[in-house]
Enzyme design. Structure first.
Site, PDB file in Angstrom:
ATOM      1  N   SER A  10       4.408   0.608  10.294  1.00 38.38           N
ATOM      2  CA  SER A  10       4.380  -0.821   9.994  1.00 38.38           C
ATOM      3  C   SER A  10       3.662  -1.040   8.684  1.00 38.38           C
ATOM      4  CB  SER A  10       3.631  -1.562  11.094  1.00 38.38           C
ATOM      5  OG  SER A  10       2.266  -1.178  11.044  1.00 38.38           O
ATOM      6  N   LYS A  11       4.047  -2.114   8.014  1.00 38.97           N
ATOM      7  CA  LYS A  11       3.490  -2.333   6.679  1.00 38.97           C
ATOM      8  C   LYS A  11       2.024  -2.723   6.730  1.00 38.97           C
ATOM      9  CE  LYS A  11       5.479  -6.938   6.223  1.00 38.97           C
ATOM     10  NZ  LYS A  11       6.689  -7.568   5.771  1.00 38.97           N
ATOM     11  N   ARG A  12       1.534  -3.079   7.896  1.00 35.09           N
ATOM     12  CA  ARG A  12       0.092  -3.352   8.004  1.00 35.09           C
ATOM     13  C   ARG A  12      -0.718  -2.087   7.747  1.00 35.09           C
ATOM     14  NH1 ARG A  12      -1.427  -8.356  11.726  1.00 35.09           N
ATOM     15  NH2 ARG A  12      -0.210  -9.742  10.425  1.00 35.09           N
ATOM     16  N   ASN A  15       0.814   1.073   6.480  1.00 34.65           N
ATOM     17  CA  ASN A  15       1.421   1.969   5.503  1.00 34.65           C
ATOM     18  C   ASN A  15       2.390   1.128   4.685  1.00 34.65           C
ATOM     19  OD1 ASN A  15       1.216   4.813   5.183  1.00 34.65           O
ATOM     20  ND2 ASN A  15       1.919   5.108   7.263  1.00 34.65           N
TER      21      ASN A  15
END
Ligand code: GLU
Length: 493
Positions: free
Chosen positions: A253-255, A257
């Site tokens: 998840s962009k949170r 990575n």
């Protein structure tokens, strides 16, 4: 023997995701190894979230990586159109065929009615699901309501009991009970198909023989299988690829990575190294070597070497591999790659107007504008001391700005300014009050060239990355704060 045909079917609803490239790579290798074709289809039936910009970014990102397709919206081919939004008539025809055959039916339920049905089921302690009320309508009533132009959807029938066996090339037969399946909507009230109908119809009409897709789709596989059966079509071979994970094993998840391919491009990763790393996700070369090219992978590709333990997408490991690639480049090629990356005339022309008026000699450019050629910046909390805001408010501002910018689809100075302005107003501050926080986050310095211009030039990936970094430097954001501040965000609109 039929030719192997695989495809990637991304939905153009956001940044080009590394997960898309990962699935594309495996489909490409499988097709190429069998002398087959690899197709790119755009699944843009979600009219609200799909954009042409996102579609173009997907093309660009995959091409940057070196992934090429034989048929697709931009290259054409004999089975087009390759954009689902242009295939509406086809889906309607097939949806009606299912209704005629008695495998699908009209449903006129309003959203409120469905809401109430679910609430009642939940109150009785049942799992909420469509109760089949549309099936009770007589043929006459259906005709009357259709003729009256009442809004409706088309749903598929599903068995209420028994087991569906999903033959997965990686796991063998996977058994999924039918009572977990809802009577899936196939055609929405807006006349567009859902994923299930469009995906099955297209894979069939496009002659797809093997579908390698992410394992997040495995639980809904029975519905696809049933549709093939209803149509009387042969189903493609199915292969559910393990999901990419963060180092803590959670779903990538962009949170945690950066997940956008363009981020890696902007950070100065080599496309070959990126592809190599994606190829290492759940797969290995027969001799276990870490560094290999796309051609090597195609030559040795073998589904039986895919392992199901969730592959970890780890920035450090990727950087290490990228270092291997970089160091082995002939030095001329290394220099040429650096030039292509950021020392190209196009990028320099964006920066030149910002620095020209601020320097007396060229040698002052690097100290002033070096951040345009950097990834992470050396930051320390002292840089963010603010005259009017305390440390918690500073973190709150940074988080709100970051969220606003994460939602921003069109990236230009005006829109960036508006985002920051909105956050400022919420705190009864002015735009210029927040600038002392933006400067260090984005440029690493208390003052520099125009920071709003810099954000536009750096682009969404690096800007968001640096704001996240700044938040980390300031101690991060707790779960509780995230919850509270999300409410504020909603109030900002
Ligand atoms: N549109 C789907 C996605 O975005 C395609 C999934 C599939 O491959 O069937 O992932």
């Amino acid at each position: 023997m039929t030719t192997v045909r695989t495809r990637i079917a991304p939905s153009p609803t956001g940044d080009p995701h590394v997960g898309t490239a990962y699935i594309a790579l495996f489909n490409l290798c499988f097709a190429r190894q069998h002398g087959g074709q690899f197709i790119l289809r755009i699944e843009d039936t979600d009219q609200v979230r799909s954009t042409r910009e996102s579609e173009q970014q997907i093309f660009d990102a995959l091409r940057w990586l070196g992934i090429e397709w034989d048929e697709g919206p931009d290259v054409g081919g004999p089975h087009g159109p390759y954009r689902q939004s242009e295939r509406g008539d086809i889906y309607r025809r097939y949806a009606l065929e299912l209704v005629e055959k008695g495998h699908a039916f009209y449903c006129f339920c309003t959203p409120e009615e469905l809401e109430q049905m679910r609430a009642e089921q939940t109150a009785r302690g049942e799992t909420p699901r469509y109760d089949g009320r549309g099936l009770q309508l007589s043929a006459d009533e259906v005709q009357r309501r259709l003729a009256a132009g009442e809004p409706h959807v088309i749903r598929m029938k599903v068995p209420s009991e028994g087991i569906c066996v999903v033959p997965d090339l990686l796991r063998g037969d996977v058994e999924i009970p039918w009572d977990r399946m809802d009577m899936q909507v196939l055609m929405k009230a807006d006349g567009l198909p859902t994923y299930f109908l469009a995906n099955v119809v297209d894979d069939h009409l496009m002659g797809i023989t093997h579908v390698l897709r992410g394992e997040e789709w495995l639980p809904s596989a029975p519905k696809l299988i049933k549709l093939y059966e209803y149509f009387g079509w042969e189903q493609p071979q199915l292969c559910y690829m393990p999901l990419l994970r963060n180092p803590d094993k959670s779903k990538l998840s962009k949170r945690k990575n950066p997940t956008s391919i363009t981020f890696y491009e902007r950070m100065g990763f080599l496309p070959e190294a990126m592809l190599n790393y994606l190829g290492r996700m759940g797969w290995s070369m027969p001799d276990e070597r870490e560094k290999f090219s796309l051609a090597d992978m195609i030559e040795h590709f073998d589904l039986s070497r895919i392992s199901l333990g969730g592959p970890i997408f780890d920035l450090e490991k990727l950087s290490w591999l990228n270092g291997q690639w970089i160091r082995e480049l002939p030095v001329e090629r290394f220099a040429a790659e650096v030039q292509k990356w950021a020392l190209n005339p196009e990028y320099l022309m964006k920066i030149a107007p910002l620095v020209q008026g601020r320097v007396e000699t060229f040698s002052q450019i690097a100290p002033l504008a070096g951040f345009f050629f950097a990834g992470a910046l050396p930051l320390e909390p002292g840089l963010f001391a603010h005259k009017k805001l305390d440390a918690d408010q500073v973190r709150q501002v940074m988080q709100l700005v970051l969220w606003k910018l994460e939602a921003l689809r069109q990236w230009d100075k005006e829109r960036l300014t508006a985002c920051i302005q909105t956050v400022a107003e919420h705190l009864q501050l002015k735009l210029r009050d927040l600038m002392p926080l933006m400067f260090p986050a984005i440029t690493g310095q208390a003052s520099s060239v125009s920071v709003l211009d810099a954000m536009e030039i750096l682009g969404p990936d690096l800007t968001r990355f640096r704001l996240r970094q700044a938040l980390e430097t300031l101690g991060g954001v707790s779960k509780k704060e995230t919850k509270e501040w999300e409410k504020l965000l909603a109030a900002l609109g």
